[in-house]
Design a protein around this motif. Structure first.
Motif, PDB file in Angstrom:
ATOM      1  N   ILE A 153      50.107  44.812  35.938  1.00 20.42           N
ATOM      2  CA  ILE A 153      49.992  43.434  36.408  1.00 20.42           C
ATOM      3  C   ILE A 153      50.725  43.194  37.729  1.00 20.42           C
ATOM      4  N   MET A 154      51.304  44.216  38.330  1.00 22.77           N
ATOM      5  CA  MET A 154      51.951  44.037  39.622  1.00 22.77           C
ATOM      6  C   MET A 154      50.909  43.720  40.687  1.00 22.77           C
ATOM      7  N   TYR A 155      51.300  42.945  41.684  1.00 19.59           N
ATOM      8  CA  TYR A 155      50.337  42.502  42.688  1.00 19.59           C
ATOM      9  C   TYR A 155      51.037  42.260  44.018  1.00 19.59           C
ATOM     10  N   ILE A 156      50.246  42.211  45.081  1.00 21.51           N
ATOM     11  CA  ILE A 156      50.706  41.727  46.374  1.00 21.51           C
ATOM     12  C   ILE A 156      49.792  40.575  46.765  1.00 21.51           C
ATOM     13  N   LYS A 157      50.334  39.591  47.472  1.00 15.22           N
ATOM     14  CA  LYS A 157      49.552  38.423  47.854  1.00 15.22           C
ATOM     15  C   LYS A 157      48.613  38.779  48.999  1.00 15.22           C
ATOM     16  N   LYS A 158      47.371  38.325  48.876  1.00 13.49           N
ATOM     17  CA  LYS A 158      46.375  38.586  49.912  1.00 13.49           C
ATOM     18  C   LYS A 158      45.692  37.282  50.301  1.00 13.49           C
ATOM     19  N   LYS A 159      45.385  37.157  51.580  1.00 18.04           N
ATOM     20  CA  LYS A 159      44.660  35.996  52.100  1.00 18.04           C
ATOM     21  C   LYS A 159      45.368  34.686  51.761  1.00 18.04           C
ATOM     22  N   LYS A 160      46.680  34.708  51.845  1.00 17.66           N
ATOM     23  CA  LYS A 160      47.457  33.495  51.578  1.00 17.66           C
ATOM     24  C   LYS A 160      47.426  32.609  52.810  1.00 17.66           C
ATOM     25  N   ARG A 161      47.067  31.339  52.613  1.00 20.84           N
ATOM     26  CA  ARG A 161      46.981  30.410  53.726  1.00 20.84           C
ATOM     27  C   ARG A 161      48.371  30.158  54.295  1.00 20.84           C
ATOM     28  N   ARG A 162      48.482  30.168  55.618  1.00 22.58           N
ATOM     29  CA  ARG A 162      49.769  29.942  56.264  1.00 22.58           C
ATOM     30  C   ARG A 162      50.228  28.500  56.057  1.00 22.58           C
ATOM     31  N   ASN A 163      51.549  28.331  55.929  1.00 20.10           N
ATOM     32  CA  ASN A 163      52.107  27.007  55.702  1.00 20.10           C
ATOM     33  C   ASN A 163      51.825  26.047  56.850  1.00 20.10           C
ATOM     34  N   VAL A 164      51.685  26.586  58.065  1.00 22.87           N
ATOM     35  CA  VAL A 164      51.472  25.720  59.228  1.00 22.87           C
ATOM     36  C   VAL A 164      50.151  24.989  59.132  1.00 22.87           C
ATOM     37  N   SER A 165      49.213  25.489  58.325  1.00 22.77           N
ATOM     38  CA  SER A 165      47.912  24.844  58.211  1.00 22.77           C
ATOM     39  C   SER A 165      47.875  23.795  57.098  1.00 22.77           C
ATOM     40  N   ARG A 166      48.971  23.673  56.374  1.00 23.00           N
ATOM     41  CA  ARG A 166      49.010  22.730  55.262  1.00 23.00           C
ATOM     42  C   ARG A 166      49.520  21.378  55.736  1.00 23.00           C
ATOM     43  N   GLU A 167      48.764  20.333  55.450  1.00 27.57           N
ATOM     44  CA  GLU A 167      49.169  18.990  55.824  1.00 27.57           C
ATOM     45  C   GLU A 167      49.710  18.260  54.599  1.00 27.57           C
ATOM     46  N   PRO A 168      50.774  17.441  54.760  1.00 29.48           N
ATOM     47  CA  PRO A 168      51.315  16.704  53.609  1.00 29.48           C
ATOM     48  C   PRO A 168      50.277  15.741  53.051  1.00 29.48           C
ATOM     49  N   THR A 169      50.260  15.601  51.733  1.00 31.62           N
ATOM     50  CA  THR A 169      49.312  14.713  51.060  1.00 31.62           C
ATOM     51  C   THR A 169      49.981  13.385  50.757  1.00 31.62           C
ATOM     52  N   ARG A 170      49.400  12.296  51.251  1.00 37.21           N
ATOM     53  CA  ARG A 170      49.939  10.973  50.950  1.00 37.21           C
ATOM     54  C   ARG A 170      49.703  10.644  49.478  1.00 37.21           C
ATOM     55  N   ILE A 171      50.633   9.846  48.899  1.00 37.38           N
ATOM     56  CA  ILE A 171      50.564   9.524  47.479  1.00 37.38           C
ATOM     57  C   ILE A 171      49.260   8.835  47.138  1.00 37.38           C
ATOM     58  N   GLU A 172      48.830   7.892  47.983  1.00 45.08           N
ATOM     59  CA  GLU A 172      47.600   7.166  47.688  1.00 45.08           C
ATOM     60  C   GLU A 172      46.380   8.085  47.747  1.00 45.08           C
ATOM     61  N   GLN A 173      46.414   9.088  48.639  1.00 49.34           N
ATOM     62  CA  GLN A 173      45.329  10.059  48.697  1.00 49.34           C
ATOM     63  C   GLN A 173      45.296  10.911  47.437  1.00 49.34           C
ATOM     64  N   ALA A 174      46.463  11.377  47.030  1.00 47.96           N
ATOM     65  CA  ALA A 174      46.546  12.217  45.832  1.00 47.96           C
ATOM     66  C   ALA A 174      46.049  11.462  44.613  1.00 47.96           C
ATOM     67  N   ASN A 175      46.437  10.196  44.486  1.00 47.62           N
ATOM     68  CA  ASN A 175      45.989   9.397  43.347  1.00 47.62           C
ATOM     69  C   ASN A 175      44.482   9.197  43.360  1.00 47.62           C
ATOM     70  N   ALA A 176      43.923   8.992  44.548  1.00 42.16           N
ATOM     71  CA  ALA A 176      42.471   8.818  44.663  1.00 42.16           C
ATOM     72  C   ALA A 176      41.741  10.101  44.269  1.00 42.16           C
ATOM     73  N   ILE A 177      42.291  11.229  44.673  1.00 47.11           N
ATOM     74  CA  ILE A 177      41.665  12.523  44.356  1.00 47.11           C
ATOM     75  C   ILE A 177      41.754  12.793  42.861  1.00 47.11           C
ATOM     76  N   ARG A 178      42.893  12.478  42.259  1.00 44.87           N
ATOM     77  CA  ARG A 178      43.043  12.677  40.811  1.00 44.87           C
ATOM     78  C   ARG A 178      42.080  11.785  40.033  1.00 44.87           C
ATOM     79  N   LYS A 179      41.945  10.548  40.478  1.00 46.71           N
ATOM     80  CA  LYS A 179      41.023   9.630  39.812  1.00 46.71           C
ATOM     81  C   LYS A 179      39.595  10.130  39.934  1.00 46.71           C
ATOM     82  N   TRP A 180      39.231  10.613  41.107  1.00 42.18           N
ATOM     83  CA  TRP A 180      37.877  11.120  41.360  1.00 42.18           C
ATOM     84  C   TRP A 180      37.603  12.383  40.550  1.00 42.18           C
ATOM     85  N   ASN A 181      38.623  13.217  40.409  1.00 37.67           N
ATOM     86  CA  ASN A 181      38.497  14.477  39.677  1.00 37.67           C
ATOM     87  C   ASN A 181      39.177  14.380  38.312  1.00 37.67           C
TER      88      ASN A 181
END
Length: 268
Positions: A153-181
């Protein structure tokens, strides 16, 4: 869509992006196959799907300029457009994990009773559900179920998205996405509880085994890859050509008697 049917008792392993249908899969898999999937936290997965498949552009048929502008606008119009979109990729942005596990009729996505019934069926049909946010813990449960070793079960991470491409999620956006999904949220919450119940049943050695596994995986990663640099896709560069490192670098390992239906987005 299989090009070649098995000539003996069935296939040993199926590792692919494929909607789960237990009865159909049993027709081509060995009788002793194990059915396993992995779930991811619905909000982070949703953003990953949207970026990976460019769903803003696909669902709303936007120009390049419009695409750049609408990504910063309210989500309501976009979420509605996804539900109406006819492209297969759009279905992955609307309760996509539940869709991949067999609830493909969108009319049921607002019916909590239908969702609960489907989740109960999934619980009966799958042998193990891994959780991406508790990946190491999930692998220990998989190891125990399959009677594997730590090396398996040992592994190495592959194709991990860089942190610089991640944008913070606003609370109201997250709630809307959770409600939708909502279906994906209910699915995820159920199997988070299931995961911890299985960990409890694992026994008092779980934390000890987890520390051992993470230590082994850390040493292996340091030995096998150059963690200070990566290729254009964000993959670690292999720096050790030993058999162990070569095995870890393979996309698929030929484990016998197992079916893996990967639901969360590959590489995101």
């Amino acid at each position: 869509m299989l090009l070649r049917q098995p000539t003996d008792e069935g296939f040993n392993v199926l590792v692919n992006h494929v909607p789960f249908h237990r009865a159909n899969m049993e027709k081509v898999m060995k009788p002793t196959a194990k059915y396993v999937t992995i779930l991811r936290e619905p909000v982070s997965r949703w953003y990953s799907v949207v970026e990976y498949y460019s769903l803003f552009k696909l669902a709303l048929r936007l120009t390049k300029e419009q695409y750049g502008a609408i990504k910063k606008s309210p989500l309501d119009d976009f979420l509605s457009a996804i539900a109406k979109c006819k492209y297969f990729s759009c279905s992955l942005g609307y309760n996509g994990q539940l869709f991949d596990l067999g609830l493909t009729e969108k009319v049921y996505y607002t019916d909590e009773h239908a969702i609960q019934r489907k989740i109960k069926t999934i619980e009966k049909e799958l042998d193990l559900v891994l959780i991406a946010e508790y990946f190491d813990e999930s692998l220990l449960l998989l190891k125990k179920m399959m009677c594997w070793t730590f090396e398996d079960i040992m592994y190495i991470k592959k194709k991990k998205r860089r942190n610089v491409s991640r944008e913070p999620t606003r609370i109201e956006q997250a709630n809307a996405i959770r409600k939708w999904n909502k279906g994906d949220v209910m699915l995820y919450q159920r199997f988070i509880r299931t995961l911890w119940n299985k960990i409890h049943k694992y026994g008092p050695n779980f934390q000890k085994d987890l520390r051992r596994f993470r230590g082994m995986n850390y040493v292996t990663t340091k030995s096998c890859v150059n963690t200070t640099s990566s290729d254009i896709n964000g993959n670690y560069i292999l720096q050790n050509r030993s058999d162990l490192c070569q095995n870890l670098n393979r996309d698929i390992r030929p484990y016998t008697e197992m079916l893996v239906n990967i639901v969360n987005m590959r590489g995101q």
